[in-house]
Design an enzyme around this catalytic site. Structure first.
Site, PDB file in Angstrom:
ATOM      1  N   GLY A 280       9.783   6.947  -9.379  1.00  0.00           N
ATOM      2  CA  GLY A 280      10.266   7.344  -8.059  1.00  0.00           C
ATOM      3  C   GLY A 280      11.777   7.541  -7.987  1.00  0.00           C
TER       4      GLY A 280
ATOM      5  N   ASP B 286      14.038   5.301  -8.643  1.00  0.00           N
ATOM      6  CA  ASP B 286      14.741   4.308  -9.464  1.00  0.00           C
ATOM      7  C   ASP B 286      15.958   4.863 -10.213  1.00  0.00           C
ATOM      8  OD1 ASP B 286      13.222   2.200  -8.638  1.00  0.00           O
ATOM      9  OD2 ASP B 286      11.874   2.197 -10.372  1.00  0.00           O
TER      10      ASP B 286
ATOM     11  N   ASP C 200       2.467  -1.090   0.084  1.00  0.00           N
ATOM     12  CA  ASP C 200       3.079   0.093   0.685  1.00  0.00           C
ATOM     13  C   ASP C 200       4.576  -0.128   0.652  1.00  0.00           C
ATOM     14  OD1 ASP C 200       2.308   2.699   1.939  1.00  0.00           O
ATOM     15  OD2 ASP C 200       3.801   1.988   3.369  1.00  0.00           O
ATOM     16  N   SER C 201       5.281   0.848   0.130  1.00  0.00           N
ATOM     17  CA  SER C 201       6.699   0.626  -0.133  1.00  0.00           C
ATOM     18  C   SER C 201       7.492   1.906   0.058  1.00  0.00           C
ATOM     19  CB  SER C 201       6.870   0.081  -1.557  1.00  0.00           C
ATOM     20  OG  SER C 201       6.060   0.787  -2.467  1.00  0.00           O
TER      21      SER C 201
ATOM     22  N   LYS D  85       0.687   4.835 -10.719  1.00  0.00           N
ATOM     23  CA  LYS D  85       0.666   4.199 -12.056  1.00  0.00           C
ATOM     24  C   LYS D  85       1.868   3.273 -12.269  1.00  0.00           C
ATOM     25  CE  LYS D  85      -2.408   7.086 -14.617  1.00  0.00           C
ATOM     26  NZ  LYS D  85      -2.938   7.905 -13.504  1.00  0.00           N
ATOM     27  N   GLY D  86       3.001   3.608 -11.653  1.00  0.00           N
ATOM     28  CA  GLY D  86       4.197   2.760 -11.770  1.00  0.00           C
ATOM     29  C   GLY D  86       3.953   1.402 -11.139  1.00  0.00           C
TER      30      GLY D  86
HETATM   31  O1  LIG Z   1      11.797   4.382  -7.463  1.00  0.00           O
HETATM   32  C1  LIG Z   1      11.019   3.683  -6.864  1.00  0.00           C
HETATM   33  N1  LIG Z   1      10.840   2.396  -7.255  1.00  0.00           N
HETATM   34  C2  LIG Z   1      10.060   1.530  -6.606  1.00  0.00           C
HETATM   35  O2  LIG Z   1       9.936   0.372  -6.991  1.00  0.00           O
HETATM   36  C3  LIG Z   1       9.390   2.061  -5.473  1.00  0.00           C
HETATM   37  N2  LIG Z   1       8.561   1.515  -4.596  1.00  0.00           N
HETATM   38  C4  LIG Z   1       8.245   2.509  -3.759  1.00  0.00           C
HETATM   39  N3  LIG Z   1       8.855   3.650  -4.072  1.00  0.00           N
HETATM   40  C5  LIG Z   1       8.784   4.956  -3.431  1.00  0.00           C
HETATM   41  O3  LIG Z   1       8.035   4.859  -2.269  1.00  0.00           O
HETATM   42  C6  LIG Z   1       6.779   5.529  -2.421  1.00  0.00           C
HETATM   43  C7  LIG Z   1       5.711   4.599  -2.000  1.00  0.00           C
HETATM   44  O4  LIG Z   1       4.719   5.210  -1.215  1.00  0.00           O
HETATM   45  P1  LIG Z   1       3.340   4.501  -1.141  1.00  0.00           P
HETATM   46  O5  LIG Z   1       3.553   3.047  -0.909  1.00  0.00           O
HETATM   47  O6  LIG Z   1       2.445   5.214  -0.222  1.00  0.00           O
HETATM   48  O7  LIG Z   1       2.815   4.621  -2.643  1.00  0.00           O
HETATM   49  P2  LIG Z   1       2.085   5.800  -3.393  1.00  0.00           P
HETATM   50  O8  LIG Z   1       1.591   6.817  -2.423  1.00  0.00           O
HETATM   51  O9  LIG Z   1       2.968   6.282  -4.476  1.00  0.00           O
HETATM   52  O10 LIG Z   1       0.833   5.036  -4.037  1.00  0.00           O
HETATM   53  P3  LIG Z   1      -0.323   4.230  -3.240  1.00  0.00           P
HETATM   54  O11 LIG Z   1      -0.115   2.784  -3.548  1.00  0.00           O
HETATM   55  O12 LIG Z   1      -0.180   4.518  -1.783  1.00  0.00           O
HETATM   56  O13 LIG Z   1      -1.608   4.733  -3.807  1.00  0.00           O
HETATM   57  C8  LIG Z   1       6.635   5.812  -3.908  1.00  0.00           C
HETATM   58  O14 LIG Z   1       5.859   6.954  -4.154  1.00  0.00           O
HETATM   59  C9  LIG Z   1       8.066   5.962  -4.322  1.00  0.00           C
HETATM   60  O15 LIG Z   1       8.486   7.247  -3.997  1.00  0.00           O
HETATM   61  C10 LIG Z   1       9.575   3.401  -5.134  1.00  0.00           C
HETATM   62  N4  LIG Z   1      10.369   4.207  -5.826  1.00  0.00           N
HETATM   63 MG   LIG Z   2       0.663   6.225  -0.761  1.00  0.00          MG
END
Ligand SMILES: O=c1[nH]c(=O)c2ncn([C@@H]3O[C@H](COP(=O)(O)OP(=O)(O)OP(=O)(O)O)[C@@H](O)[C@H]3O)c2[nH]1
Ligand SMILES: [Mg+2]
Length: 204
Positions: A156, A158, A73-74, A10-11
């Protein structure tokens, strides 16, 4: 042409909506919510896995629909931890871990090194999958993490991340400020010309 976002986060959805002039549709609104196995070795591979999965399902479900899919993906990397948690950021504290579990595990890892702060950076890979082709762009945000939580904005990690040139954590800075300097904002700036190109192809 619909821009469908392949994320369950959602973020991320909030940030994409704020940064895109275009309407952004969450994939779950069209297909229902489900998890995608992210077993790639890099951010780019995982971003492509997510965008391809949603694109394929959309094609099966809405064969005459007109859309392209964008994914993100981050993660956060700490040189002092040899780049961890990196691509494992979402499941750093284990499968099914939530943002808070991951955040406190990273704070404890920093403390365990005897540090109050240490350099860190976020990476984002944004993939676009469309009938015309596949594209991947990257963005980074450098800064440092501290050994405590400050603020409750963002998501996350942040609240423990201070971007270079700032005194405040991303938990204390507004989304508008974050978008201008963030890994996601920078990757999206590179994705926008691709999105425009796809829209033009759609018209002619
Ligand atoms: O504080 C944060 N600010 C950010 O701007 C940010 N960007 C990434 N992250 C972290 O890295 C994971 C990504 O993993 P991820 O890319 O697999 O995403 P996700 O699993 O949450 O969702 P989805 O897009 O895969 O459905 C996330 O859960 C976070 O823990 C962030 N944390
Ligand atoms: Mg993911």
């Amino acid at each position: 042409m619909k821009l469908v976002l392949a994320t369950g986060n959602k973020g991320k959805l909030r940030e994409f909506r704020q940064m895109c002039q275009d309407e952004v549709v969450a994939f779950s609104d069209l297909l229902g919510a489900f998890d995608i196995v992210e077993d790639g070795a890099t951010f780019a591979e995982n971003a492509l896995i997510k965008a391809r999965t949603i694109y394929k399902k959309l094609k099966e479900t809405y064969p005459s629909g007109n859309y392209f899919v964008i994914s993100d993906d981050s993660g956060i990397s700490l040189p002092v931890l040899d780049g961890a948690p990196g691509i494992y950021s979402a499941r750093y504290a284990g499968e099914g871990a939530n943002d808070k579990d991951n955040l406190y595990k990273l704070i404890n890892a920093v403390k365990a090194k005897g540090l109050k702060e240490t350099p860190a950076y976020y990476t984002a890979a944004i993939a676009i999958v469309s009938q015309y082709g596949e594209y991947v762009v990257h963005g980074w945000m450098h800064g440092k993490v501290i050994d405590k939580v400050r603020g409750d904005k963002g998501f996350g990690y942040d609240p423990m991340f201070i971007p270079s040139g700032f005194e405040k954590t991303l938990g204390e800075l507004d989304d508008e400020v974050k978008s201008k300097i963030s890994h996601r904002g920078k990757a999206l700036a590179l994705a926008k010309p691709i999105i425009q190109m796809l829209r033009r192809k759609d018209i002619h």
